[in-house]
Design a protein around this motif. Sequence first.
Motif, short mmCIF file in Angstrom:
data_model
loop_
_atom_site.label_atom_id
_atom_site.label_comp_id
_atom_site.label_asym_id
_atom_site.label_seq_id
_atom_site.Cartn_x
_atom_site.Cartn_y
_atom_site.Cartn_z
N ALA A 89 103.74 76.25 59.43
CA ALA A 89 103.80 77.24 60.52
C ALA A 89 102.79 78.37 60.28
CB ALA A 89 105.21 77.80 60.63
N ALA A 90 102.60 78.75 59.03
CA ALA A 90 101.62 79.80 58.72
C ALA A 90 100.21 79.35 59.08
CB ALA A 90 101.70 80.17 57.25
N HIS A 91 99.92 78.08 58.81
CA HIS A 91 98.60 77.56 59.19
C HIS A 91 98.41 77.62 60.69
CE1 HIS A 91 98.83 74.78 55.37
NE2 HIS A 91 98.55 76.03 55.06
N VAL A 92 99.41 77.17 61.43
CA VAL A 92 99.32 77.17 62.89
C VAL A 92 99.09 78.58 63.41
CG1 VAL A 92 100.60 76.72 65.02
CG2 VAL A 92 100.66 75.05 63.16
N ALA A 93 99.84 79.54 62.88
CA ALA A 93 99.69 80.93 63.32
C ALA A 93 98.29 81.46 63.00
CB ALA A 93 100.76 81.80 62.66
N GLY A 94 97.78 81.10 61.82
CA GLY A 94 96.45 81.55 61.44
C GLY A 94 95.37 80.97 62.33
N TRP A 95 95.49 79.69 62.65
CA TRP A 95 94.51 79.07 63.53
C TRP A 95 94.66 79.54 64.97
CZ3 TRP A 95 90.23 77.47 61.81
CH2 TRP A 95 90.12 76.85 60.56
N ARG A 96 95.87 79.91 65.37
CA ARG A 96 96.04 80.43 66.72
C ARG A 96 95.24 81.72 66.90
NH1 ARG A 96 101.26 80.63 66.97
NH2 ARG A 96 101.52 78.54 67.86
N ARG A 97 95.16 82.54 65.87
CA ARG A 97 94.33 83.75 65.95
C ARG A 97 92.85 83.38 66.14
NH1 ARG A 97 98.24 85.49 62.07
NH2 ARG A 97 96.99 84.68 60.32
N VAL A 98 92.45 82.28 65.52
CA VAL A 98 91.07 81.82 65.66
C VAL A 98 90.80 81.34 67.08
CG1 VAL A 98 89.36 80.13 64.89
CG2 VAL A 98 90.88 81.22 63.22
N THR A 99 91.67 80.46 67.59
CA THR A 99 91.42 79.91 68.93
C THR A 99 91.51 80.99 70.00
OG1 THR A 99 93.77 79.28 69.24
CG2 THR A 99 92.30 77.64 68.23
N GLU A 100 92.41 81.94 69.84
CA GLU A 100 92.49 83.03 70.82
C GLU A 100 91.22 83.86 70.83
OE1 GLU A 100 96.05 85.06 69.70
OE2 GLU A 100 97.37 83.69 70.82
N ALA A 101 90.66 84.10 69.64
CA ALA A 101 89.43 84.89 69.56
C ALA A 101 88.26 84.13 70.19
CB ALA A 101 89.11 85.22 68.10
N VAL A 102 88.17 82.84 69.94
CA VAL A 102 87.09 82.04 70.52
C VAL A 102 87.22 81.96 72.03
CG1 VAL A 102 86.11 79.71 70.65
CG2 VAL A 102 86.67 80.70 68.42
N HIS A 103 88.42 81.71 72.51
CA HIS A 103 88.64 81.62 73.96
C HIS A 103 88.37 82.97 74.64
CE1 HIS A 103 91.38 77.93 73.20
NE2 HIS A 103 90.13 77.58 73.35
N ALA A 104 88.76 84.06 73.99
CA ALA A 104 88.50 85.38 74.57
C ALA A 104 87.00 85.65 74.70
CB ALA A 104 89.16 86.46 73.72
N ALA A 105 86.23 85.02 73.80
CA ALA A 105 84.78 85.18 73.85
C ALA A 105 84.11 84.14 74.74
CB ALA A 105 84.20 85.10 72.43
N GLY A 106 84.92 83.31 75.40
CA GLY A 106 84.38 82.33 76.34
C GLY A 106 84.04 80.99 75.75
#
Length: 369
Positions: free
Chosen positions: A77-94
């Motif tokens: 679950a910690a891995h998933v949460a950590g990668w979710r921060r990554v995908t949210e940042a990438v998606h926010a940047a388009g």
Amino acid sequence: MTQNTLLTPYAAPFGHLPNRMVMAPMTRFRGEEDGTPQPIVADYYAQRASAGLIVTEGIWPSSRGQSGWRIPGLETAAHVAGWRRVTEAVHAAGGRIYAQLMHGGRHGHPLSRIDGDAPAAPSVVVSPELVHVRDGGKAEPVTPRVMTVDDIRTAVDDHVAAARNAIEAGFDGVELHGANSYLIHQFLADNTNLRDDAYGRGSMENRIRFAVEVVRAVADAIGAERLGLRLSPGNPQFGMYEADPGPVYRALLDEIDGLGLAYLHLTDNDRYPALDDLRPHWSGTLIANVGENGDPTTKEAGEAVVADGRADLVSYGRAFLTTPDLPHRFAVGAPPNDLDAAHLYTNGAEGYTDYPALGARELQTSTST
């Protein structure tokens, strides 16, 4: 298409891409000790969101497949949460981002694995390369144990579970690492698969069986349209040997081409012209990598393989590593940044998120020369 082919949009089955430049997966050792990506990983990938598609560094699907210390995972679950921060940042940047799942197979060491156990592989064949271990050091490789049939089934299940975790974490899709000497490649290659069972060298069907099973299982779990596969036929990296790659990889592609995968990510090399030989066996999107084990891929080399129809997209590794705004640099004719080799595999922001984008002053200079 002639000039600036790489900068034209591409309508992929998995979505619209603003350009044909893919950020290739590159190991950077920026995970926490438990395999959770550090917060700076989100900054790193978001900086490079102008790529048509980002493919992450190799991520272990379970601790059984961990190949090196501080390589990130997608198991907890910690891995998933950590990668979710990554995908949210990438998606926010388009941007768009796929997670590459990388099971190490024979790669690994008790000192480089959270569980502290020895790696397992198709056969008892030791890797010739030193292994990254705790505290930034390296150690001699250890002898892997042979995977049982139950181990093989577990490895398939581990890939499925990690792929589901990737989608939960917000990734647009998953790439299976079947290249560069890792587990799927170890089953395909001559010198790392010495088995005589249903996953061994007795027939072409047996040799490709593990790769086909993983692809089908993950496609069933998350949808084929969200799954890519990376292959590097004939790649000698880390002591791999394939005397005649063509028949093996043609058979593999003929078996999976009809599944409707998102893409095939294929590396080309001088020993075996993979793009020329295998393109007729692949009806979907093809990403070419033409810089493996050689000089970094230039804009011109990328343009050539797209213009002549051998590929639809081109992946860039070292150029994206050093240059977060690489598509813009190609558009204005500016060179990439120089590599900070001293901090390539360290653990902080230096040599990772501190590469500059092209500023107004540099842009003016590059366009006036």
